[in-house]
Design a protein around this motif. Structure first.
Motif, PDB file in Angstrom:
ATOM      1  N   VAL A  41       0.857  -1.184   0.000  1.00 50.28           N
ATOM      2  CA  VAL A  41       0.000   0.000   0.000  1.00 50.28           C
ATOM      3  C   VAL A  41       0.898   1.240   0.000  1.00 50.28           C
ATOM      4  O   VAL A  41       1.709   1.407   0.913  1.00 50.28           O
ATOM      5  CB  VAL A  41      -0.936   0.020   1.224  1.00 50.28           C
ATOM      6  N   ARG A  42       0.706   2.080  -1.017  1.00 50.32           N
ATOM      7  CA  ARG A  42       1.552   3.277  -1.159  1.00 50.32           C
ATOM      8  C   ARG A  42       0.775   4.584  -1.126  1.00 50.32           C
ATOM      9  O   ARG A  42       1.364   5.649  -1.225  1.00 50.32           O
ATOM     10  CB  ARG A  42       2.345   3.187  -2.454  1.00 50.32           C
ATOM     11  N   THR A  43      -0.568   4.513  -1.038  1.00 47.53           N
ATOM     12  CA  THR A  43      -1.365   5.743  -1.058  1.00 47.53           C
ATOM     13  C   THR A  43      -2.386   5.745   0.082  1.00 47.53           C
ATOM     14  O   THR A  43      -2.852   4.686   0.516  1.00 47.53           O
ATOM     15  CB  THR A  43      -2.131   5.891  -2.387  1.00 47.53           C
ATOM     16  N   ASP A  64       2.424   8.057   7.126  1.00 50.70           N
ATOM     17  CA  ASP A  64       2.917   9.142   6.280  1.00 50.70           C
ATOM     18  C   ASP A  64       3.415   8.521   4.980  1.00 50.70           C
ATOM     19  O   ASP A  64       4.553   8.075   4.882  1.00 50.70           O
ATOM     20  CB  ASP A  64       4.044   9.900   6.985  1.00 50.70           C
ATOM     21  N   PHE A  65       2.542   8.490   3.974  1.00 46.50           N
ATOM     22  CA  PHE A  65       2.874   7.809   2.728  1.00 46.50           C
ATOM     23  C   PHE A  65       3.915   8.555   1.881  1.00 46.50           C
ATOM     24  O   PHE A  65       4.405   8.004   0.904  1.00 46.50           O
ATOM     25  CB  PHE A  65       1.606   7.511   1.918  1.00 46.50           C
ATOM     26  N   ARG A 127       9.443   4.020   2.334  1.00 52.59           N
ATOM     27  CA  ARG A 127       8.851   3.928   0.999  1.00 52.59           C
ATOM     28  C   ARG A 127       9.907   3.623  -0.065  1.00 52.59           C
ATOM     29  O   ARG A 127      10.976   4.210  -0.084  1.00 52.59           O
ATOM     30  CB  ARG A 127       8.164   5.241   0.668  1.00 52.59           C
ATOM     31  N   VAL A 128       9.569   2.688  -0.932  1.00 49.60           N
ATOM     32  CA  VAL A 128      10.332   2.424  -2.154  1.00 49.60           C
ATOM     33  C   VAL A 128       9.311   2.356  -3.290  1.00 49.60           C
ATOM     34  O   VAL A 128       8.192   1.908  -3.098  1.00 49.60           O
ATOM     35  CB  VAL A 128      11.159   1.110  -2.095  1.00 49.60           C
ATOM     36  N   ASP A 129       9.718   2.817  -4.453  1.00 53.31           N
ATOM     37  CA  ASP A 129       8.773   2.865  -5.566  1.00 53.31           C
ATOM     38  C   ASP A 129       8.940   1.714  -6.548  1.00 53.31           C
ATOM     39  O   ASP A 129       8.196   1.610  -7.500  1.00 53.31           O
ATOM     40  CB  ASP A 129       8.892   4.206  -6.289  1.00 53.31           C
ATOM     41  N   GLY A 130       9.904   0.844  -6.316  1.00 54.23           N
ATOM     42  CA  GLY A 130      10.140  -0.266  -7.230  1.00 54.23           C
ATOM     43  C   GLY A 130       9.243  -1.454  -6.952  1.00 54.23           C
ATOM     44  O   GLY A 130       8.259  -1.377  -6.203  1.00 54.23           O
TER      45      GLY A 130
END
Length: 139
Positions: A41-43, A64-65, A127-130
Motif C-alpha cells: 500500500v503506497r497511497t 505518512d505515505f 517507501r520504495v517505488d520499485g
C-alpha cells in the motif's frame, strides 16, 4: 510476549544488517479479510480501502505515505487456532524489495481449538517505488 520479543529482535537484526526499519502496524488472528493475499500500500486511498475491508470497526492507523508504505500478509480463513504469520524482514535484490514472511501452523500432534481464524501481519517500512515480491522465509 514472544511476539514482541520476535519483532524487536527482527528490527535489531535488520538495523545491524543495514536493512530498512520495519514497524508493526497491526497483527492478529481476526482480520475480516478471509482470502489469502499479500499487499503493498503506497497511497492514503488504498490504505483507507484496505483498512475498511480488514478492520472497519477500529480507527485506521496514521501512515505518512510520503515517507512510508505498508506491507501486509493475510493468510485467509483457517479452520483452527494455531496459525500465525510474521513478516520477518526485507531485503533488496536486483532492484526489488523482497519481503520475507513466516507462516506457523498448529502441530499435528496437539489439540487445537476449533475456531475460525484469519491471521495477518501489517508493517510499515520506508517507501520504495520499485517492485515488491513476497517470499516465505527460510527457517
Amino acid at each position: 510476549m514472544k511476539v514482541v520479543i520476535s519483532v524487536l529482535l527482527a528490527v535489531a537484526l535488520q538495523a545491524a544488517a543495514g536493512q530498512p526499519a520495519m514497524k508493526t502496524i497491526d497483527k492478529g488472528l481476526d482480520s475480516a479479510i478471509d482470502d489469502a493475499r499479500q499487499v503493498v500500500v503506497r497511497t492514503p486511498a488504498d490504505w483507507a480501502k484496505l483498512w475498511q475491508t480488514h478492520s472497519f470497526e477500529r480507527a485506521r492507523p496514521n501512515i505518512d505515505f510520503s515517507k512510508e508504505m505498508v506491507l501486509g500478509v493475510f493468510l485467509g480463513s483457517r479452520p483452527t487456532a494455531g496459525f500465525t504469520v510474521d513478516i520477518v524482514g526485507t531485503r533488496q535484490e536486483s532492484g526489488t524489495l523482497i519481503v520475507e514472511y513466516r507462516e506457523t501452523r498448529p502441530s499435528a500432534d496437539r489439540a487445537s481449538a476449533q475456531i475460525l481464524t484469519s491471521p495477518y501481519h501489517l508493517v510499515s517500512v520506508p517507501r520504495v517505488d520499485g517492485d515488491v515480491k513476497f517470499e516465505p522465509a527460510v527457517k
